[in-house]
Design a protein around this motif. Structure first.
Motif, mmCIF file in Angstrom:
data_model
loop_
_atom_site.group_PDB
_atom_site.id
_atom_site.type_symbol
_atom_site.label_atom_id
_atom_site.label_comp_id
_atom_site.label_asym_id
_atom_site.label_seq_id
_atom_site.Cartn_x
_atom_site.Cartn_y
_atom_site.Cartn_z
ATOM 1 N N ARG A 51 4.386 -2.679 -9.258
ATOM 2 C CA ARG A 51 5.123 -3.920 -9.008
ATOM 3 C C ARG A 51 4.160 -4.911 -8.371
ATOM 4 O O ARG A 51 3.397 -4.572 -7.469
ATOM 5 N N ASP A 52 4.168 -6.145 -8.846
ATOM 6 C CA ASP A 52 3.216 -7.146 -8.354
ATOM 7 C C ASP A 52 3.459 -7.517 -6.897
ATOM 8 O O ASP A 52 2.522 -7.803 -6.169
ATOM 9 N N ASP A 53 4.687 -7.510 -6.480
ATOM 10 C CA ASP A 53 5.010 -8.030 -5.157
ATOM 11 C C ASP A 53 6.047 -7.130 -4.500
ATOM 12 O O ASP A 53 7.192 -7.088 -4.929
ATOM 13 N N LEU A 54 5.621 -6.381 -3.460
ATOM 14 C CA LEU A 54 6.553 -5.495 -2.772
ATOM 15 C C LEU A 54 7.602 -6.272 -1.989
ATOM 16 O O LEU A 54 8.614 -5.711 -1.593
ATOM 17 N N SER A 55 7.360 -7.563 -1.765
ATOM 18 C CA SER A 55 8.341 -8.349 -1.012
ATOM 19 C C SER A 55 9.636 -8.532 -1.792
ATOM 20 O O SER A 55 10.647 -8.927 -1.237
ATOM 21 N N GLN A 56 9.607 -8.223 -3.097
ATOM 22 C CA GLN A 56 10.833 -8.317 -3.888
ATOM 23 C C GLN A 56 11.775 -7.148 -3.613
ATOM 24 O O GLN A 56 12.938 -7.182 -3.991
ATOM 25 N N LEU A 57 11.254 -6.106 -2.960
ATOM 26 C CA LEU A 57 12.097 -4.966 -2.611
ATOM 27 C C LEU A 57 12.910 -5.289 -1.364
ATOM 28 O O LEU A 57 12.476 -6.077 -0.524
ATOM 29 N N PRO A 58 14.065 -4.652 -1.186
ATOM 30 C CA PRO A 58 14.792 -4.810 0.078
ATOM 31 C C PRO A 58 13.953 -4.249 1.223
ATOM 32 O O PRO A 58 13.060 -3.428 1.006
ATOM 33 N N SER A 60 14.273 -2.047 3.603
ATOM 34 C CA SER A 60 14.143 -0.597 3.810
ATOM 35 C C SER A 60 13.234 0.028 2.759
ATOM 36 O O SER A 60 12.357 0.837 3.082
ATOM 37 N N TRP A 61 13.391 -0.365 1.495
ATOM 38 C CA TRP A 61 12.527 0.161 0.431
ATOM 39 C C TRP A 61 11.097 -0.334 0.597
ATOM 40 O O TRP A 61 10.138 0.378 0.304
ATOM 41 N N ARG A 62 10.954 -1.577 1.049
ATOM 42 C CA ARG A 62 9.614 -2.132 1.256
ATOM 43 C C ARG A 62 8.883 -1.357 2.344
ATOM 44 O O ARG A 62 7.693 -1.053 2.219
ATOM 45 N N ILE A 63 9.588 -1.013 3.436
ATOM 46 C CA ILE A 63 8.968 -0.248 4.524
ATOM 47 C C ILE A 63 8.541 1.127 4.022
ATOM 48 O O ILE A 63 7.440 1.607 4.328
ATOM 49 N N VAL A 64 9.397 1.774 3.220
ATOM 50 C CA VAL A 64 9.056 3.097 2.679
ATOM 51 C C VAL A 64 7.817 3.018 1.793
ATOM 52 O O VAL A 64 6.866 3.797 1.948
ATOM 53 N N ALA A 65 7.814 2.059 0.840
ATOM 54 C CA ALA A 65 6.680 1.941 -0.089
ATOM 55 C C ALA A 65 5.397 1.591 0.652
ATOM 56 O O ALA A 65 4.331 2.167 0.383
ATOM 57 N N THR A 66 5.462 0.662 1.605
ATOM 58 C CA THR A 66 4.266 0.266 2.356
ATOM 59 C C THR A 66 3.759 1.414 3.212
ATOM 60 O O THR A 66 2.543 1.641 3.303
ATOM 61 N N SER A 67 4.666 2.166 3.838
ATOM 62 C CA SER A 67 4.254 3.308 4.659
ATOM 63 C C SER A 67 3.574 4.369 3.806
ATOM 64 O O SER A 67 2.536 4.925 4.190
ATOM 65 N N LEU A 68 4.151 4.658 2.638
ATOM 66 C CA LEU A 68 3.547 5.642 1.746
ATOM 67 C C LEU A 68 2.150 5.218 1.317
ATOM 68 O O LEU A 68 1.212 6.024 1.317
ATOM 69 N N LEU A 69 1.995 3.934 0.965
ATOM 70 C CA LEU A 69 0.676 3.451 0.551
ATOM 71 C C LEU A 69 -0.321 3.466 1.704
ATOM 72 O O LEU A 69 -1.497 3.794 1.517
ATOM 73 N N VAL A 132 1.609 8.121 -5.828
ATOM 74 C CA VAL A 132 2.581 8.307 -6.908
ATOM 75 C C VAL A 132 3.997 8.111 -6.377
ATOM 76 O O VAL A 132 4.848 7.486 -7.036
ATOM 77 N N ALA A 133 4.269 8.623 -5.168
ATOM 78 C CA ALA A 133 5.602 8.443 -4.579
ATOM 79 C C ALA A 133 5.890 6.962 -4.328
ATOM 80 O O ALA A 133 6.998 6.482 -4.593
ATOM 81 N N ALA A 134 4.891 6.233 -3.815
ATOM 82 C CA ALA A 134 5.085 4.796 -3.574
ATOM 83 C C ALA A 134 5.321 4.045 -4.884
ATOM 84 O O ALA A 134 6.170 3.146 -4.957
ATOM 85 N N LEU A 135 4.585 4.431 -5.920
ATOM 86 C CA LEU A 135 4.803 3.806 -7.226
ATOM 87 C C LEU A 135 6.196 4.124 -7.748
ATOM 88 O O LEU A 135 6.873 3.262 -8.321
ATOM 89 N N GLY A 136 6.623 5.370 -7.533
ATOM 90 C CA GLY A 136 7.968 5.749 -7.956
ATOM 91 C C GLY A 136 9.036 4.913 -7.266
ATOM 92 O O GLY A 136 9.999 4.476 -7.889
ATOM 93 N N VAL A 137 8.833 4.672 -5.956
ATOM 94 C CA VAL A 137 9.788 3.848 -5.210
ATOM 95 C C VAL A 137 9.831 2.439 -5.774
ATOM 96 O O VAL A 137 10.892 1.871 -6.014
ATOM 97 N N SER A 138 8.651 1.859 -6.023
ATOM 98 C CA SER A 138 8.627 0.466 -6.484
ATOM 99 C C SER A 138 9.048 0.328 -7.942
ATOM 100 O O SER A 138 9.631 -0.682 -8.333
ATOM 101 N N TRP A 139 8.758 1.348 -8.756
ATOM 102 C CA TRP A 139 9.122 1.261 -10.176
ATOM 103 C C TRP A 139 10.601 1.528 -10.410
ATOM 104 O O TRP A 139 11.219 0.917 -11.272
#
Length: 200
Positions: A51-58, A60-69, A132-139
């Motif tokens: 996903r080009d921009d994680l800010s498009q996630l809500p 809670s999901w943004r925190i999860v994806a950013t933490s994983l990365l 891979v988990a972070a990509l799964g969250v964002s995808w």
């Protein structure tokens, strides 16, 4: 087996003790190159397919994806440093010239190189799994499309919600506030303008 063959195998086993560290260093270099290549591949896949921009996630999901990365990045850096440590040793380390000292150092260093290799492989595997988990969250996250969202400009101000029904006499909106949905009926005489909205 003939005595000559047995003696030759014994000589090879004794020689192996002296070249064991060099063999481990070469193995560590191969691991380092392979794992760095894997990291580059993961990075390319992330850039091309993520996903080009994680800010498009809500949030809670943004925190999860950013933490994983973030944790994945730390693991990949630690894995790289451990692989480099296994390949080249500690910087500035002095070798002792005595035979017994060199033998002790070689045994200790061989153990350290093996441990660094195992930890490096574990760190890389963990880092790749977290990426891979972070990509799964964002995808896999998809916004639930709120259909029929409108902004209605009235005499008293602007109201936003999902359009349930509209007739010239009135418009009925479904609004969400404090976690519950309620319908709002706006008389047609108060409506000044109604425009589609992407979000409320």
């Amino acid at each position: 087996m003939s005595p000559g063959v047995v003696r030759r195998w014994g000589e090879l086993a004794r020689e192996l003790e002296f070249c064991q560290l060099d063999m481990l260093r070469k193995q560590a270099e191969g691991w380092r190159n392979g794992l760095l290549g894997l990291t580059a591949l993961v990075t390319v896949v992330t850039v091309l397919k993520g996903r080009d921009d994680l800010s498009q996630l809500p949030s809670s999901w943004r925190i999860v994806a950013t933490s994983l990365l973030g944790v994945a990045f730390l693991l990949l850096v630690v894995g790289s440093l451990l692989a480099v440590r296994a390949s080249f040793g500690r910087p500035g380390e002095q070798l002792l010239l005595g035979g017994n000292s060199l033998r002790r150092w070689t045994r200790v260093e061989t153990t350290r190189v093996r441990r660094a290799l195992h930890l490096s492989a574990a760190a890389f595997a963990g880092g790749v799994l977290l990426v891979v988990a972070a990509l799964g969250v964002s995808w896999t996250y998809t916004e639930s499309p709120a259909t029929n969202l409108v902004k209605v400009t009235t005499v008293g101000g602007t109201v936003c919600g999902e359009l349930v029904s509209y007739v010239p006499a009135r418009a009925t909106l479904l609004r969400t506030s404090q976690g519950s949905d309620h319908q709002m009926v706006i008389p047609g005489s108060e409506i000044r303008r109604m425009t589609p909205a992407s979000a409320c």
